[in-house]
Design an enzyme around this catalytic site. Structure first.
Site, PDB file in Angstrom:
ATOM      1  N   ARG A 171      44.817  33.675  31.975  1.00 12.63           N
ATOM      2  CA  ARG A 171      44.789  32.641  33.006  1.00 12.63           C
ATOM      3  C   ARG A 171      43.775  31.552  32.667  1.00 12.63           C
ATOM      4  NH1 ARG A 171      46.351  33.750  38.206  1.00 12.63           N
ATOM      5  NH2 ARG A 171      44.509  32.787  39.098  1.00 12.63           N
ATOM      6  N   ARG A 175      38.381  25.702  25.492  1.00 17.36           N
ATOM      7  CA  ARG A 175      38.606  24.329  25.024  1.00 17.36           C
ATOM      8  C   ARG A 175      37.495  23.878  24.074  1.00 17.36           C
ATOM      9  NH1 ARG A 175      39.311  22.763  30.756  1.00 17.36           N
ATOM     10  NH2 ARG A 175      41.441  23.327  31.312  1.00 17.36           N
ATOM     11  N   ARG A 247      42.582  45.320  45.108  1.00 20.54           N
ATOM     12  CA  ARG A 247      41.185  44.974  45.347  1.00 20.54           C
ATOM     13  C   ARG A 247      41.132  44.147  46.624  1.00 20.54           C
ATOM     14  NH1 ARG A 247      37.672  47.900  42.839  1.00 20.54           N
ATOM     15  NH2 ARG A 247      36.124  46.211  42.667  1.00 20.54           N
ATOM     16  N   ARG A 277      30.931  35.807  42.964  1.00 18.76           N
ATOM     17  CA  ARG A 277      30.750  34.354  43.007  1.00 18.76           C
ATOM     18  C   ARG A 277      30.271  33.924  44.389  1.00 18.76           C
ATOM     19  NH1 ARG A 277      37.159  32.490  42.442  1.00 18.76           N
ATOM     20  NH2 ARG A 277      37.918  33.731  44.165  1.00 18.76           N
ATOM     21  N   GLU A 298      30.788  36.569  47.556  1.00 21.84           N
ATOM     22  CA  GLU A 298      32.063  37.297  47.491  1.00 21.84           C
ATOM     23  C   GLU A 298      31.881  38.618  46.759  1.00 21.84           C
ATOM     24  OE1 GLU A 298      35.175  34.507  46.522  1.00 21.84           O
ATOM     25  OE2 GLU A 298      36.303  36.068  45.495  1.00 21.84           O
ATOM     26  N   TYR A 346      50.316  39.387  41.148  1.00 22.26           N
ATOM     27  CA  TYR A 346      49.192  38.440  41.273  1.00 22.26           C
ATOM     28  C   TYR A 346      49.797  37.033  41.199  1.00 22.26           C
ATOM     29  CZ  TYR A 346      44.436  36.849  39.661  1.00 22.26           C
ATOM     30  OH  TYR A 346      43.202  36.275  39.489  1.00 22.26           O
ATOM     31  N   ASP A 348      49.913  32.884  42.107  1.00 25.57           N
ATOM     32  CA  ASP A 348      49.260  31.681  42.603  1.00 25.57           C
ATOM     33  C   ASP A 348      50.161  31.040  43.667  1.00 25.57           C
ATOM     34  OD1 ASP A 348      46.978  31.843  41.049  1.00 25.57           O
ATOM     35  OD2 ASP A 348      47.871  30.765  39.365  1.00 25.57           O
TER      36      ASP A 348
END
Ligand code: UDP
Length: 381
Positions: A171, A175, A247, A277, A298, A346, A348
């Site tokens: 995911r 770069r 989870r 996070r 979190e 999972y 999006d």
């Protein structure tokens, strides 16, 4: 026809809208007291900051049809997700890019030099990575992996990264330039007034009846021509073969003055920091001004019976159990399973919406040719 749709998240709402527009009557059954599923957003009572109640949701897609579709229902503001991460007391840029590499190795490399450096530390012996860990070692080498991914992933998933599929790490891009846009997609934004009004608009139709705080039981199936179930597939069968592992997340809220961390999302790569996070939600609406700020730490943990499922774990055991549920589901009549929970994947938001749109088209065409509706529009495995 009279349809029941179980769940008022994106899957259920898009399906309801499309089928209602095709002239059908829709009864939505939502067990929670609000619409939007885990995309639900609302204003914080103390600070009036827009909160993504179940964690940050940034809309991103490459699919123009999906982008145009959601833009009919909301004013999307331009937003680029730029995530930072803290590892051993230092802040780095994510996803791994030229800045991260130069920060991490304390260098001043250009793209080609950075590529060479990464090639020299990447594990060349791994040809076809079969796990999260192998994928990471092959592409970024041990040090970057251990600083940014190993601890975070153990906290997030509760298992060693060598047990997780490589697809989870795929995911995230690596770069060799200074582009720190977390996503590679062409279209990205955040709805000005949050996600809930999008779902409200989708459900605002004379043929749609919404029942909040209402559990749907499979015994009610015969009251409808067909049921579209977007809840957890194992819940449909009363968990007869066990519970599929998820989870769940706990959010610890704190209120502060001013700006707490200077960005929307700060990840924590070290395993000894218990949260994964911190999200500071006012930074998701940079077009608004607020004196106060509200942050959420979190924490990820195994989803117990009464918890809200977030991430399907999908390891070997769960897949075996899922196979049993798929087989049982295919023996049922008059029910189809869709979405993140219905197919235990999972997903999006953009994929969820696209699948719901494509499913509704299929449903309309199946009905017009008098064919039986399929159990799944997308195979869960
Ligand atoms: N990940 C990580 N460190 C990070 C960010 C992500 O190890 O700082 C791993 C983690 O296993 C996570 C996966 O990469 O589940 C995918 O990250 P993404 O940001 O897409 O997760 P999401 O926002 O869906 O929770």
């Amino acid at each position: 026809m009279n349809f029941a749709i179980v769940g008022a998240g994106f899957s259920g709402a898009v399906l309801a809208y499309e089928l209602a527009n095709a002239g059908h009557y829709i009864h939505i059954f939502e067990s929670r007291g609000h619409i939007g599923g885990n995309c639900h957003s609302e204003r914080d009572k103390n600070t009036n900051i827009m909160i993504h109640k179940y964690g940050p949701h940034i809309f991103h897609t490459d699919n123009k049809e999906v982008w145009d579709y959601v833009n009919q229902f909301a004013n999307f503001m331009p937003y680029i997700n730029r995530v930072k991460t803290i590892s051993k007391g230092k802040v780095f840029s994510l996803p791994i890019n030229l800045h991260t590499i130069n920060q991490f190795f304390d260098k001043c490399l250009n793209p080609n030099e950075a590529k060479k450096l990464i090639e020299s530390i990447a594990d060349e012996s791994i040809k076809d990575p079969s796990s999260f860990e192998e994928q990471a070692l092959k592409f970024i080498g041990k040090d970057l992996y251990e600083s940014f991914f190993k601890g975070y992933t153990i906290k997030q998933w509760g298992v060693e990264p060598k047990e997780l599929p490589a697809s989870i790490l795929k995911r995230l891009p690596v770069r060799f330039n200074y582009d720190d846009n977390y996503f590679n997609h062409k279209y990205q934004g955040i709805p000005k007034d949050g996600y809930t009004p999008i779902i409200e608009s989708l459900l605002n139709h004379k043929n749609i009846k919404l029942n909040l705080n209402t559990q749907f039981s499979s015994d009610q199936k015969d009251d409808f021509h067909h049921v579209f179930f977007t809840g957890p597939i194992d819940a449909w069968f009363n968990y007869e073969y066990g519970r599929l592992g998820y989870r769940t997340l706990d959010f610890k809220r704190e209120e502060h003055d001013g700006d707490y961390q200077g960005c929307a999302v700060m990840n924590y790569g070290d395993q000894d920091i218990p949260y994964t996070r911190i999200s500071e939600h006012k930074h998701f609406s940079p077009w608004e001004y607020h004196d106060k700020t509200v942050i959420f730490k979190e924490y990820s943990r195994y989803c117990e019976d009464e918890d809200i499922p977030y991430y399907p774990i999908r390891l070997v055991n769960e897949k075996a159990m899922l196979m049993t549920y798929i087989e049982r589901a295919k023996e049922q009549s008059k029910v189809s399973f869709l979405g993140r929970l219905g197919t235990y994947r999972y997903l999006d938001m953009d994929v969820t919406i696209l699948e719901a749109l494509e499913s509704s088209r299929q449903i309309i065409s199946f009905i017009s040719s008098n064919e039986t509706l399929p159990t799944f529009f997308v195979e869960p495995i």
